[in-house]
Every structure is written in structure tokens, then in C-alpha cells.
Design a protein around this motif. Structure first.
Motif, PDB file in Angstrom:
ATOM      1  N   HIS A 149      -1.471 -38.990  27.166  1.00  0.00           N
ATOM      2  CA  HIS A 149      -2.900 -39.123  27.449  1.00  0.00           C
ATOM      3  C   HIS A 149      -3.748 -38.279  26.497  1.00  0.00           C
ATOM      4  N   PHE A 150      -4.919 -38.826  26.160  1.00  0.00           N
ATOM      5  CA  PHE A 150      -5.884 -38.097  25.336  1.00  0.00           C
ATOM      6  C   PHE A 150      -7.289 -38.479  25.803  1.00  0.00           C
ATOM      7  N   LEU A 151      -8.087 -37.481  26.167  1.00  0.00           N
ATOM      8  CA  LEU A 151      -9.453 -37.705  26.637  1.00  0.00           C
ATOM      9  C   LEU A 151     -10.379 -36.782  25.862  1.00  0.00           C
ATOM     10  N   ASN A 152     -11.420 -37.354  25.268  1.00  0.00           N
ATOM     11  CA  ASN A 152     -12.413 -36.489  24.638  1.00  0.00           C
ATOM     12  C   ASN A 152     -13.794 -36.825  25.178  1.00  0.00           C
ATOM     13  N   GLY A 153     -14.689 -35.848  25.089  1.00  0.00           N
ATOM     14  CA  GLY A 153     -16.027 -36.012  25.628  1.00  0.00           C
ATOM     15  C   GLY A 153     -17.068 -35.377  24.744  1.00  0.00           C
ATOM     16  N   ALA A 154     -18.286 -35.917  24.813  1.00  0.00           N
ATOM     17  CA  ALA A 154     -19.404 -35.400  24.031  1.00  0.00           C
ATOM     18  C   ALA A 154     -20.670 -35.468  24.881  1.00  0.00           C
ATOM     19  N   LEU A 155     -21.428 -34.392  24.882  1.00  0.00           N
ATOM     20  CA  LEU A 155     -22.668 -34.302  25.648  1.00  0.00           C
ATOM     21  C   LEU A 155     -23.856 -34.559  24.731  1.00  0.00           C
ATOM     22  N   TYR A 156     -24.719 -35.495  25.152  1.00  0.00           N
ATOM     23  CA  TYR A 156     -25.932 -35.813  24.396  1.00  0.00           C
ATOM     24  C   TYR A 156     -27.122 -35.830  25.347  1.00  0.00           C
ATOM     25  N   PHE A 157     -28.280 -35.414  24.824  1.00  0.00           N
ATOM     26  CA  PHE A 157     -29.536 -35.489  25.560  1.00  0.00           C
ATOM     27  C   PHE A 157     -30.377 -36.619  24.984  1.00  0.00           C
ATOM     28  N   GLU A 158     -31.193 -37.223  25.835  1.00  0.00           N
ATOM     29  CA  GLU A 158     -32.078 -38.306  25.406  1.00  0.00           C
ATOM     30  C   GLU A 158     -33.398 -37.721  24.912  1.00  0.00           C
ATOM     31  N   ALA A 159     -33.320 -36.815  23.976  1.00  0.00           N
ATOM     32  CA  ALA A 159     -34.502 -36.155  23.432  1.00  0.00           C
ATOM     33  C   ALA A 159     -34.185 -35.665  22.026  1.00  0.00           C
ATOM     34  N   LYS A 160     -35.226 -35.431  21.271  1.00  0.00           N
ATOM     35  CA  LYS A 160     -35.040 -34.844  19.952  1.00  0.00           C
ATOM     36  C   LYS A 160     -34.418 -33.465  20.149  1.00  0.00           C
ATOM     37  N   PRO A 161     -33.365 -33.148  19.403  1.00  0.00           N
ATOM     38  CA  PRO A 161     -32.678 -31.882  19.636  1.00  0.00           C
ATOM     39  C   PRO A 161     -33.576 -30.671  19.330  1.00  0.00           C
ATOM     40  N   ASN A 162     -33.894 -29.931  20.347  1.00  0.00           N
ATOM     41  CA  ASN A 162     -34.601 -28.662  20.230  1.00  0.00           C
ATOM     42  C   ASN A 162     -33.859 -27.693  21.145  1.00  0.00           C
ATOM     43  N   PHE A 163     -32.944 -26.941  20.566  1.00  0.00           N
ATOM     44  CA  PHE A 163     -32.007 -26.132  21.338  1.00  0.00           C
ATOM     45  C   PHE A 163     -32.708 -25.150  22.271  1.00  0.00           C
ATOM     46  N   ASP A 164     -33.822 -24.562  21.826  1.00  0.00           N
ATOM     47  CA  ASP A 164     -34.536 -23.614  22.677  1.00  0.00           C
ATOM     48  C   ASP A 164     -35.035 -24.281  23.952  1.00  0.00           C
ATOM     49  N   SER A 165     -35.493 -25.511  23.842  1.00  0.00           N
ATOM     50  CA  SER A 165     -36.058 -26.205  25.003  1.00  0.00           C
ATOM     51  C   SER A 165     -34.988 -26.666  25.987  1.00  0.00           C
ATOM     52  N   ILE A 166     -33.847 -27.126  25.474  1.00  0.00           N
ATOM     53  CA  ILE A 166     -32.825 -27.671  26.356  1.00  0.00           C
ATOM     54  C   ILE A 166     -31.749 -26.650  26.734  1.00  0.00           C
ATOM     55  N   TYR A 167     -31.879 -25.431  26.257  1.00  0.00           N
ATOM     56  CA  TYR A 167     -30.846 -24.421  26.470  1.00  0.00           C
ATOM     57  C   TYR A 167     -30.459 -24.234  27.940  1.00  0.00           C
ATOM     58  N   PRO A 168     -31.413 -24.106  28.885  1.00  0.00           N
ATOM     59  CA  PRO A 168     -30.991 -23.941  30.291  1.00  0.00           C
ATOM     60  C   PRO A 168     -30.145 -25.111  30.797  1.00  0.00           C
ATOM     61  N   ALA A 169     -30.501 -26.322  30.408  1.00  0.00           N
ATOM     62  CA  ALA A 169     -29.711 -27.491  30.824  1.00  0.00           C
ATOM     63  C   ALA A 169     -28.342 -27.473  30.151  1.00  0.00           C
ATOM     64  N   VAL A 170     -28.288 -27.051  28.900  1.00  0.00           N
ATOM     65  CA  VAL A 170     -27.013 -26.981  28.177  1.00  0.00           C
ATOM     66  C   VAL A 170     -26.059 -26.019  28.884  1.00  0.00           C
ATOM     67  N   VAL A 171     -26.556 -24.857  29.262  1.00  0.00           N
ATOM     68  CA  VAL A 171     -25.714 -23.866  29.948  1.00  0.00           C
ATOM     69  C   VAL A 171     -25.192 -24.440  31.263  1.00  0.00           C
ATOM     70  N   TYR A 172     -26.054 -25.074  32.016  1.00  0.00           N
ATOM     71  CA  TYR A 172     -25.667 -25.672  33.294  1.00  0.00           C
ATOM     72  C   TYR A 172     -24.591 -26.750  33.090  1.00  0.00           C
ATOM     73  N   LEU A 173     -24.804 -27.631  32.122  1.00  0.00           N
ATOM     74  CA  LEU A 173     -23.873 -28.735  31.905  1.00  0.00           C
ATOM     75  C   LEU A 173     -22.559 -28.270  31.283  1.00  0.00           C
ATOM     76  N   ARG A 174     -22.594 -27.222  30.514  1.00  0.00           N
ATOM     77  CA  ARG A 174     -21.338 -26.683  29.973  1.00  0.00           C
ATOM     78  C   ARG A 174     -20.424 -26.224  31.101  1.00  0.00           C
ATOM     79  N   GLU A 175     -20.987 -25.669  32.136  1.00  0.00           N
ATOM     80  CA  GLU A 175     -20.169 -25.263  33.287  1.00  0.00           C
ATOM     81  C   GLU A 175     -19.574 -26.484  33.982  1.00  0.00           C
ATOM     82  N   ASP A 176     -20.334 -27.570  34.058  1.00  0.00           N
ATOM     83  CA  ASP A 176     -19.792 -28.807  34.630  1.00  0.00           C
ATOM     84  C   ASP A 176     -18.636 -29.342  33.784  1.00  0.00           C
TER      85      ASP A 176
END
Length: 187
Positions: A149-176
Motif C-alpha cells: 500500500h502507498f497513500l499520499n496526501g496534499a493540502l490546498y486552500f481555495e485562496a491565493k497563498p498568503n501564509f500569514d493569513s492562513i497560518y492558523p488554519a494550517v496549524v489546525y489542519l496539520r494536526e488533523d
């Protein structure tokens, strides 16, 4: 007479301009507050050769060949999961492809720290990539049993990448995503 008219016009203009002054309005300082609910995880068991736990606020969309999308509508984010069988000794090429997908973001990323994942009891081995910066994807990972078995995953947001703005959501989703990796079981 023309000079008196000129001075009268200038004086009237200055009087009108200086008398219509707005008082400065001091606005209170504020910070954006993004609160996300405490995660509650549920086990996902499909007809695919793997199970895992995911956050209840997310929605699961099954795709062909045991791929899945885990969407977070309130965050406008999607975790894309791709499953592949290991056959004909293709593990090396699958690993190279997963690493290449993560490192394709080095152009925009500030850093890409890696965290190896090893769970010998469940025979789950993998890598977790935290892509920091204004890259298109903020997190990627892969897990495998090294045999079938091999499973890979990638997280994308439906917005222009602005790391400062999406950082809280990124931290939350990384834990998921970490929870998904920790709870994956092969069938």
C-alpha cells in the motif's frame, strides 16, 4: 479692482477650506480572531484497503481508485488523498514522486521541514512535509507499508497563498493530518 477681487476670492477659498475640517477618528486596535472547534475524530471505514480517523467538521468525498478528498468548507481547504498499490517493485518511483511533489514548492516556500513517521505495530511508515511560505500547498505526506500500500496526501486552500493569513488554519489542519497518519490501518 481686479486685485481686490482676487484677494477676496483667495480669502474666501481659504476660509471655506479650513473651516470644513473633520476631526480625526481614532479606531481601536483589533486582531483577527480565528477560533476552530476542538477536533472530534471519527473512524472512516470504506471499501478501500485502508481506514483512518478524520475530523468530524470535514466532509469526505470518495474518488476513483480509492482516492479521497477531505474538505473543510469553513476553511476553504481540501486534503487530496491518492492511493496506489505497490506492484512490480515500484515503491522507489512512488517515493520519488511523493518527494518531488513536496519539493516542487521550493520556489515559493521559505522552508520544508520533514518529519519521519514510523509505526511498526501497524506497519505504517511515511514522511510529513510542512511547507512554510506562500506555496500552493502547505502540507504534504505519504504513508506506506513498504509491501502493498502507498497513500499520499496534499493540502490546498481555495485562496491565493498568503501564509500569514492562513497560518492558523494550517496549524489546525496539520494536526488533523498527523492524526490521520497516526490512525491509518491497512486491511
Amino acid at each position: 479692482m481686479k486685485i481686490k477681487s482676487f484677494f477676496l476670492l483667495v480669502f474666501a477659498s481659504l476660509f471655506i477650506l479650513t473651516s470644513c475640517k473633520d476631526d480625526a477618528l481614532v479606531k481601536p486596535s483589533a486582531l483577527l480572531r480565528l477560533d476552530y472547534p476542538q477536533p472530534v475524530y471519527k473512524t472512516v471505514d470504506t471499501d478501500c484497503p485502508y481506514t483512518f480517523s478524520m475530523n468530524e467538521i470535514a466532509t469526505l468525498i470518495k474518488k476513483k481508485q480509492c482516492g479521497m478528498n477531505i474538505t473543510y468548507p469553513n476553511m476553504k481547504a481540501t486534503l487530496y488523498l491518492t492511493y496506489q498499490d505497490i506492484r512490480n517493485n515500484n515503491l522507489d518511483s512512488l517515493l520519488q514522486d511523493a518527494q518531488k511533489l513536496a519539493y516542487d514548492h521550493t520556489i515559493k516556500a521559505n522552508s520544508i521541514p520533514e518529519q519521519p513517521f514510523i509505526n511498526p505495530e501497524k506497519k505504517v511508515y511515511g514522511m510529513f512535509y510542512m511547507i512554510n511560505g506562500n506555496a500552493a500547498s502547505q502540507t504534504q505526506f505519504y504513508v506506506t507499508d513498504s509491501v502493498n500500500h502507498f497513500l499520499n496526501g496534499a493540502l490546498y486552500f481555495e485562496a491565493k497563498p498568503n501564509f500569514d493569513s492562513i497560518y492558523p488554519a494550517v496549524v489546525y489542519l496539520r494536526e488533523d493530518i498527523r492524526k490521520l497518519m497516526e490512525t491509518i490501518s491497512w486491511k
